[in-house]
Design a protein around this motif. Structure first.
Motif, short mmCIF file in Angstrom:
data_model
loop_
_atom_site.label_atom_id
_atom_site.label_comp_id
_atom_site.label_asym_id
_atom_site.label_seq_id
_atom_site.Cartn_x
_atom_site.Cartn_y
_atom_site.Cartn_z
N ARG A 2 6.52 7.29 -2.12
CA ARG A 2 7.58 6.88 -1.19
C ARG A 2 8.56 8.02 -0.92
O ARG A 2 8.91 8.29 0.25
CB ARG A 2 8.30 5.67 -1.76
N MET A 3 8.98 8.73 -1.97
CA MET A 3 9.93 9.83 -1.77
C MET A 3 9.32 10.95 -0.94
O MET A 3 10.00 11.58 -0.12
CB MET A 3 10.42 10.35 -3.12
N PRO A 50 5.36 -4.78 2.72
CA PRO A 50 5.37 -3.44 3.30
C PRO A 50 6.40 -2.55 2.61
O PRO A 50 7.42 -3.03 2.12
CB PRO A 50 5.76 -3.70 4.76
N VAL A 51 6.12 -1.26 2.57
CA VAL A 51 7.02 -0.29 1.94
C VAL A 51 7.56 0.64 3.03
O VAL A 51 6.81 1.37 3.68
CB VAL A 51 6.28 0.55 0.88
N GLN A 52 8.87 0.58 3.24
CA GLN A 52 9.49 1.44 4.25
C GLN A 52 9.91 2.75 3.59
O GLN A 52 10.60 2.75 2.57
CB GLN A 52 10.68 0.75 4.89
N ALA A 53 9.47 3.86 4.17
CA ALA A 53 9.78 5.19 3.64
C ALA A 53 10.17 6.08 4.81
O ALA A 53 9.31 6.60 5.52
CB ALA A 53 8.59 5.77 2.90
N GLY A 54 11.47 6.23 5.02
CA GLY A 54 11.90 7.00 6.18
C GLY A 54 11.46 6.33 7.47
O GLY A 54 11.67 5.13 7.69
N ARG A 55 10.80 7.09 8.34
CA ARG A 55 10.34 6.55 9.63
C ARG A 55 8.99 5.85 9.53
O ARG A 55 8.46 5.36 10.52
CB ARG A 55 10.23 7.70 10.64
N VAL A 56 8.41 5.82 8.32
CA VAL A 56 7.07 5.28 8.11
C VAL A 56 7.16 3.98 7.31
O VAL A 56 7.96 3.87 6.38
CB VAL A 56 6.18 6.29 7.36
N THR A 57 6.33 3.01 7.67
CA THR A 57 6.16 1.81 6.86
C THR A 57 4.71 1.75 6.40
O THR A 57 3.79 1.66 7.22
CB THR A 57 6.51 0.53 7.63
N VAL A 58 4.51 1.86 5.07
CA VAL A 58 3.18 1.75 4.49
C VAL A 58 2.87 0.27 4.31
O VAL A 58 3.66 -0.46 3.69
CB VAL A 58 3.09 2.50 3.14
N MET A 94 -8.09 0.07 -2.96
CA MET A 94 -8.93 1.22 -2.73
C MET A 94 -8.59 2.36 -3.69
O MET A 94 -9.20 3.41 -3.65
CB MET A 94 -8.78 1.70 -1.28
N ALA A 95 -7.56 2.13 -4.54
CA ALA A 95 -7.17 3.07 -5.60
C ALA A 95 -6.53 4.33 -5.05
O ALA A 95 -6.38 4.51 -3.85
CB ALA A 95 -8.38 3.45 -6.46
N PHE A 96 -6.08 5.19 -5.95
CA PHE A 96 -5.52 6.50 -5.63
C PHE A 96 -4.26 6.45 -4.79
O PHE A 96 -3.95 7.36 -4.07
CB PHE A 96 -6.56 7.39 -4.91
N GLY A 97 -3.49 5.37 -4.86
CA GLY A 97 -2.19 5.40 -4.20
C GLY A 97 -2.10 4.47 -3.00
O GLY A 97 -2.91 4.54 -2.10
N THR A 98 -1.09 3.61 -2.98
CA THR A 98 -0.90 2.68 -1.88
C THR A 98 0.47 2.83 -1.24
O THR A 98 0.80 2.09 -0.33
CB THR A 98 -1.04 1.23 -2.37
N GLY A 99 1.28 3.76 -1.73
CA GLY A 99 2.62 3.94 -1.18
C GLY A 99 3.70 3.18 -1.92
O GLY A 99 4.87 3.37 -1.65
N ALA A 107 10.63 12.41 2.59
CA ALA A 107 10.92 13.83 2.81
C ALA A 107 10.20 14.35 4.06
O ALA A 107 10.77 15.13 4.84
CB ALA A 107 10.53 14.65 1.59
N LEU A 108 8.95 13.93 4.26
CA LEU A 108 8.23 14.31 5.47
C LEU A 108 8.92 13.72 6.71
O LEU A 108 9.01 14.38 7.75
CB LEU A 108 6.78 13.83 5.40
N SER A 109 9.41 12.49 6.59
CA SER A 109 10.08 11.83 7.72
C SER A 109 11.35 12.56 8.13
O SER A 109 11.76 12.48 9.30
CB SER A 109 10.43 10.39 7.35
N ALA A 110 11.98 13.26 7.19
CA ALA A 110 13.22 13.97 7.48
C ALA A 110 12.99 15.28 8.23
O ALA A 110 13.95 15.89 8.72
CB ALA A 110 13.98 14.23 6.18
N LEU A 111 11.74 15.71 8.32
CA LEU A 111 11.41 16.97 9.00
C LEU A 111 10.98 16.71 10.44
O LEU A 111 10.48 15.63 10.77
CB LEU A 111 10.27 17.68 8.27
#
Length: 280
Positions: A114-115, A73-81, A103-108, A119-123
């Protein structure tokens, strides 16, 4: 087992997306090279950017099981992908965002994604409207919605990304309706659309409270005027996908368009730039 070996890493989302599109059944990174597994050799006539690698015949092994075991899992702020089979590993208090690798096009896992999620988590997104430009797998639009945005729209010029984004959203508790989707627990609205920032659908929807875009620097430069007109006055702008040497181009574009409070953050060779719309 057929392996196509070429220079690259799993963090190169454009390259990995091309390999999935070309029919790869699995990917791994080993010894500084990207290894793609195929059922049969491909001429790559439709994907010239994949030329230059080499085909190898290797002993069969359960690469899929090994690959799944290596993912975390990838933790990014308040979200874990997280992939669906590791949902139980999301820490208490974290917002889970399920993305199935392959599924391509980005998995986090890439620094830029991640950044942007951080940044979204900080708002404080509660009740906000968010526009995700270049949505790809839909990670950023979904993250915004799960973090409290009342409405989020993912926009992309590539029609192949839209069905992937809808499928990912459904795995995260969103259901389709007319128009778009809503979350079964919160009722928050989410949609994905093929199009551009100067399209009629975007112009008719009014200005967004937050705009996030994971694109390369030259596109940020080109789209900066549209960022300004699509974002409410004072609204936060989050830009990533920027290689460090290209930061001056993005800085100049934001200065040209009157954005204020420009801040930068580096993660390796990649940069995140945040600002706010200075237009009244």
């Amino acid at each position: 087992m057929l392996v196509y070996r070429l220079p690259g890493t799993l963090e190169d989302e454009e390259l990995t997306a091309l390999l999935w599109e070309a029919g790869a059944t699995g990917l791994e990174e080993r010894g500084g090279l990207l290894r793609a597994y195929f059922e049969e050799e491909q001429p790559f006539t439709e994907w010239p950017d994949l030329a230059g690698g080499e085909w190898l015949e290797e002993e069969d092994r359960d690469w899929q099981a090994e690959w799944k075991q290596s993912l975390r899992p990838v933790q990014a702020g308040r979200v874990t992908v997280v992939p669906g089979w590791l949902l139980h590993e999301v820490p208490p208090g974290q917002v889970p965002l399920i993305i199935e690798p392959g599924m391509a096009f980005g998995t986090g896992h890439h620094a830029t994604t991640r950044m942007a999620v951080e940044a979204l988590s900080a708002l404080d997104l509660e009740g906000q409207t968010v526009l995700d430009v270049g949505t790809g797998s839909g990670v950023l639009a979904m993250a915004a919605s799960l973090l409290g945005a009342s409405e989020a729209l993912g926009l992309d010029i590539d029609p192949l990304t839209i069905p992937v984004a809808f499928e990912n959203a459904e795995a995260n508790g969103f259901v389709k309706d007319a128009p778009g989707l809503h979350h079964t627990a919160t009722g928050r609205r989410l949609n994905f659309m093929e199009g551009t920032l100067d399209g009629e659908d975007i112009e008719d929807s009014g200005r967004y409270d937050v705009l996030v875009a994971n694109l390369y620097a030259e596109l940020h430069d080109l789209l900066a005027p549209d960022y300004r007109t699509s974002l409410r006055a004072g609204g936060p702008l989050i830009l990533t996908g920027i290689l460090e040497p290209r930061l001056p181009l993005v800085r100049a574009a934001l200065e040209r368009e009157g954005f204020l409070d420009v801040q930068e953050r580096l993660d390796g060779e990649w940069a995140l730039v945040t600002a706010r719309n200075g237009e009244d």
